[in-house]
Every structure is written in C-alpha cells, then in structure tokens.
Design a protein around this motif. Structure first.
Motif, PDB file in Angstrom:
ATOM      1  N   VAL A 305       0.845  -1.204   0.000  1.00 19.95           N
ATOM      2  CA  VAL A 305       0.000   0.000   0.000  1.00 19.95           C
ATOM      3  C   VAL A 305       0.876   1.249   0.000  1.00 19.95           C
ATOM      4  O   VAL A 305       0.637   2.218  -0.740  1.00 19.95           O
ATOM      5  N   THR A 306       1.929   1.222   0.831  1.00 13.69           N
ATOM      6  CA  THR A 306       2.835   2.367   0.899  1.00 13.69           C
ATOM      7  C   THR A 306       3.548   2.580  -0.437  1.00 13.69           C
ATOM      8  O   THR A 306       3.679   3.711  -0.924  1.00 13.69           O
ATOM      9  N   ALA A 389      -7.178  -5.049   6.786  1.00 13.20           N
ATOM     10  CA  ALA A 389      -6.522  -3.835   7.310  1.00 13.20           C
ATOM     11  C   ALA A 389      -5.736  -3.088   6.227  1.00 13.20           C
ATOM     12  O   ALA A 389      -5.914  -1.877   6.050  1.00 13.20           O
ATOM     13  N   PRO A 390      -4.872  -3.778   5.443  1.00 13.83           N
ATOM     14  CA  PRO A 390      -4.171  -3.050   4.374  1.00 13.83           C
ATOM     15  C   PRO A 390      -5.117  -2.489   3.311  1.00 13.83           C
ATOM     16  O   PRO A 390      -4.917  -1.378   2.809  1.00 13.83           O
ATOM     17  N   ALA A 391      -6.163  -3.266   2.967  1.00 18.39           N
ATOM     18  CA  ALA A 391      -7.116  -2.813   1.957  1.00 18.39           C
ATOM     19  C   ALA A 391      -7.874  -1.580   2.435  1.00 18.39           C
ATOM     20  O   ALA A 391      -8.098  -0.628   1.678  1.00 18.39           O
ATOM     21  N   ALA A 392      -8.261  -1.598   3.721  1.00 17.17           N
ATOM     22  CA  ALA A 392      -8.976  -0.441   4.278  1.00 17.17           C
ATOM     23  C   ALA A 392      -8.081   0.787   4.316  1.00 17.17           C
ATOM     24  O   ALA A 392      -8.527   1.919   4.058  1.00 17.17           O
ATOM     25  N   ARG A 393      -6.791   0.564   4.603  1.00 17.50           N
ATOM     26  CA  ARG A 393      -5.854   1.691   4.623  1.00 17.50           C
ATOM     27  C   ARG A 393      -5.699   2.281   3.222  1.00 17.50           C
ATOM     28  O   ARG A 393      -5.688   3.518   3.050  1.00 17.50           O
ATOM     29  N   ALA A 394      -5.609   1.393   2.211  1.00 17.71           N
ATOM     30  CA  ALA A 394      -5.475   1.872   0.831  1.00 17.71           C
ATOM     31  C   ALA A 394      -6.720   2.629   0.392  1.00 17.71           C
ATOM     32  O   ALA A 394      -6.646   3.692  -0.246  1.00 17.71           O
ATOM     33  N   ALA A 395      -7.900   2.078   0.751  1.00 18.86           N
ATOM     34  CA  ALA A 395      -9.156   2.706   0.333  1.00 18.86           C
ATOM     35  C   ALA A 395      -9.376   4.051   1.015  1.00 18.86           C
ATOM     36  O   ALA A 395     -10.065   4.930   0.481  1.00 18.86           O
TER      37      ALA A 395
END
Length: 406
Positions: A305-306, A389-395
C-alpha cells in the motif's frame, strides 16, 4: 464482474512483479497446508487399510481376547483367554453359529538350509482366511483336515520366503519351526505393512498343530472369533459370554474383567476415534501456520500500500471508488493466500507419497475432497481476513495527498 476480473488481473500482475517477495510471504501458508494435507493423506490411507481389515468380519461377529490395563500389567499380572474358555463358551452359550480360535506364537525361530529368521507363527483355522482375507497366491490355505489331524503344514508370507532364501515356488519344501519340520502348502498373497508390523513376515499353521506344539503345562492365550447364528441377539450373546468367562476366570463380584468381548464395529470405532484426535491436532498445527502466514500477508500488503500510494491516488482521480480500491487489495491478498494453499496442497500430497514410499506401514495415501476444499478455503479466508486492514488503509487514502506522495 468486469471489475472483479480486472482486480484479479491486477493482483496476479502485482504478485508476478514481486515474485520472490510473494513467495516468501506465502511460505507460512504453504508449509501449514502441506503439513496438514500430508498428515490427513496418510491417516486416511491408514484408516482405509484398518477398516478394510475389519470389514470382512461383519456385524454379527464377536472377538474375544485377553485384556489388562497398563497399570496392572506393570504389577506382573497376566491375563489369558484359553482353549478351555473357548470350549466353555461353545458348550454354554446359545446363539453361536461358529467359533474359531487364533493362537499367536511370537518369536518362533524358522530355518531352511542354513538360513534362519525369527517371526510370528499363527495357529489358525480355515475361517481365519475368510475373515481376514488371508488367501494364498500359490498353493492352498489351512484345511479342516489339517487342523483335526494336527498336520505339520504351513502357509508362509513373502518376507519369510525372502529371509529364508526359499525358491520362487516354495510349495512342497520343508522348513523347521522350532524343532518341528513343516511342509509348505501355500504362499500368502502380499498384505504389506500395517501399524509398523510386516504382515508378510508370518507363518500360519493349523490351530491343532500349534496347540500340540505348545505342550500341556501352560494353557496358551488365544483370540476367539465368534459368528452369531441367524436371529441371535448380539448383546444377549455377549452378556452370556461375559458371564461364562468371569466364572471361568474366577473373578470376584465387582472385579474388573480381564478380557474383552468386542465387535468389529467397536474396534473400528475406537481406532477411528484415535485417528480423529490426531487429525484435530494436525488442524491445530495448520491453524498456527496459517496465522503466521496471514500476519506475513498483512505486513507485505501494508508495505505494498505504501509503495503504491501514487498509483492509488491516480486510480481515485480517475474515478475509482473506495469500494473499488478495497476490493482490489482484498483480491490481491486472497489470491496470494490461495496460491499458497494450492501449492501447499500439491506439496502435501507429494510428501504423503514420499513418506508412504519410505514408511509403507501407513497402508496408503489418500487426500479426501473435504480436506482439499478445507485447505483451499482456509487459505482464501486467511488472505481475506488479514488483507482487510491493508485494503482499508489503501481505500481510505486521500487522493490529493496520495498523488503528491514521494
């Protein structure tokens, strides 16, 4: 549907672009799934071999054998089911169609033209072959006349043939068991190993002959197989047998039985219960491995994501919704886990075959459909769970800040 296909294509492209990182990420899932599939494959094959052994006994068969808890065995106590017990059961218990003994003679020394080996000798009757599938591949089995006449004849296993360096066709040859010479009348078909025991490393002789060889000083311990008459109640016959044996063994009221009267179904149920517990332990192992693998996926996805912040910003500026971004990263995490599960499934089956090759005592390797589906399903679920968690952070990234990210 188009969005799902595009997300899947993007996920595969990302995994391919970072092949080494993706492989290391999925390693935990590969190891976990491979471990549980290997164990399940071997246990299933083992279970099938055991159940096949007992299936020939039927539902109208009782097995009587001596039994003592380990604590009592350690005190030196000995339990036996003897030929006298068999005669008492035959005389006093109604509802029996046939009763046949099996007499193990462990540690008997065999010799042939200077070659010797130590193996198990079983004293049996013709019904033994029918019940346990011990038919000969060459020659014949023990007959009723052999048993009644106490003839010194033997049916040998393939391992015995090899260890004694007998000719390819051993029929008519004489081998020495202890101090007695026996004529080989049959060669047993290959049975393989089971529970660590080579079933081809044994010799079967007539029960009457085995009884004669044992002498009269000590009553030998035997196993009794009983087939019920048509219409007889299994529980009623079992109760009468228990009563007769307690009287034969002079057990005081309240004392525990020093024997077991069981059915083939009970033996299979007890064995399958043990296998089920082992399978549950294997499930716990794979659960821990999937947890480790899932944490690895989550960490790598957060890094991804980063790294792809600007890409996310571009997608959002082009009209991609929060849902689209969330779906893309979830599918990528699930795909990574799914690929790990598929590789683990294949690796587990191959490992099962390799273990079976070197340790044939398991009887076979078989991966049931439920195990394969469960392994793949858990892998996919792990990817989705730890990818949230990573998907929610990206979204949730702000598109303007994402575009300006360096």
């Amino acid at each position: 549907m188009l969005m799902l296909l595009e997300s899947l294509r993007s996920a595969l492209a990302s995994i391919r672009a970072h092949a080494m990182r993706s492989a290391l990420t999925a390693l935990g899932i590969v190891i976990g799934v491979a471990a549980v599939v290997t164990v399940v494959a071997l246990l299933q094959g083992f279970s099938q071999a055991i159940n096949q052994q007992f299936s020939g006994l039927g539902s109208n068969t009782l097995i009587v054998q001596h039994y003592l808890p380990l604590q009592e065995q350690l005190t030196g106590k000995v339990a036996r089911v003897t030929p006298d017990d068999m005669e008492a059961i035959a005389a006093q218990v109604p509802g029996i169609a046939s009763i046949s003994p099996l007499m193990p003679m462990n540690g008997s020394q065999l010799s042939f033209q200077g070659h010797t080996t130590v193996t198990t000798v079983l004293g049996g009757t013709p019904s033994f072959a029918d019940s346990f599938g011990y038919w000969p591949s060459r020659g014949r089995f023990i007959t009723r006349a052999d048993n009644l006449s106490h003839r010194p004849v033997a049916v040998i296993g393939d391992t015995v043939l090899e260890k004694l360096h007998l000719p390819d066709n051993p029929l008519g040859r004489y081998i020495q068991i202890g101090r007695t010479w026996f004529r080989i009348v049959g060669e047993q078909h290959k049975l393989g190993s089971l529970m660590g025991q080579d079933r081809d490393n044994q010799v079967i002789i007539p029960y009457g002959t085995a009884l004669q060889l044992s002498g009269t000083q000590n009553q030998p311990s035997i196993v009794i197989q009983i087939k019920l008459a048509k219409g007889a109640s299994l529980e009623a016959v079992r109760g009468r047998i228990t009563t007769v044996l307690r009287r034969q063994h002079r057990l005081e009221p309240g004392a525990k039985d020093d024997f077991k009267v069981g059915t083939a179904a009970q033996l299979m149920a007890s064995f399958n219960a043990v296998l089920s517990n082992i399978t549950l332990v294997a499930g716990a192992i794979v659960g821990i491995s999937l947890l480790v693998g899932g944490i690895g996926i989550m960490n790598i996805m957060l890094v991804s994501v980063t790294e792809r912040t600007r890409e996310i910003g571009i997608l959002k500026s082009l009209g991609a919704t929060r849902r689209d971004i969330l779906l893309q990263f979830l599918i990528e995490a699930a795909t990574l886990a799914l690929l790990g599960g598929a590789i683990g499934l294949a690796l587990g089956y191959v490992l099962g075959l390799l273990v079976l090759h070197f340790v044939p005592a398991f009887g076979g390797a078989s991966v049931p459909a439920w195990a394969a589906l469960l392994a793949i399903g858990f892998s996919c679920a792990t990817g989705i769970l730890f990818g949230i968690a990573p998907a929610a952070r990206a979204a949730g990234l702000d598109p303007i800040r994402a575009l300006s990210y360096e």
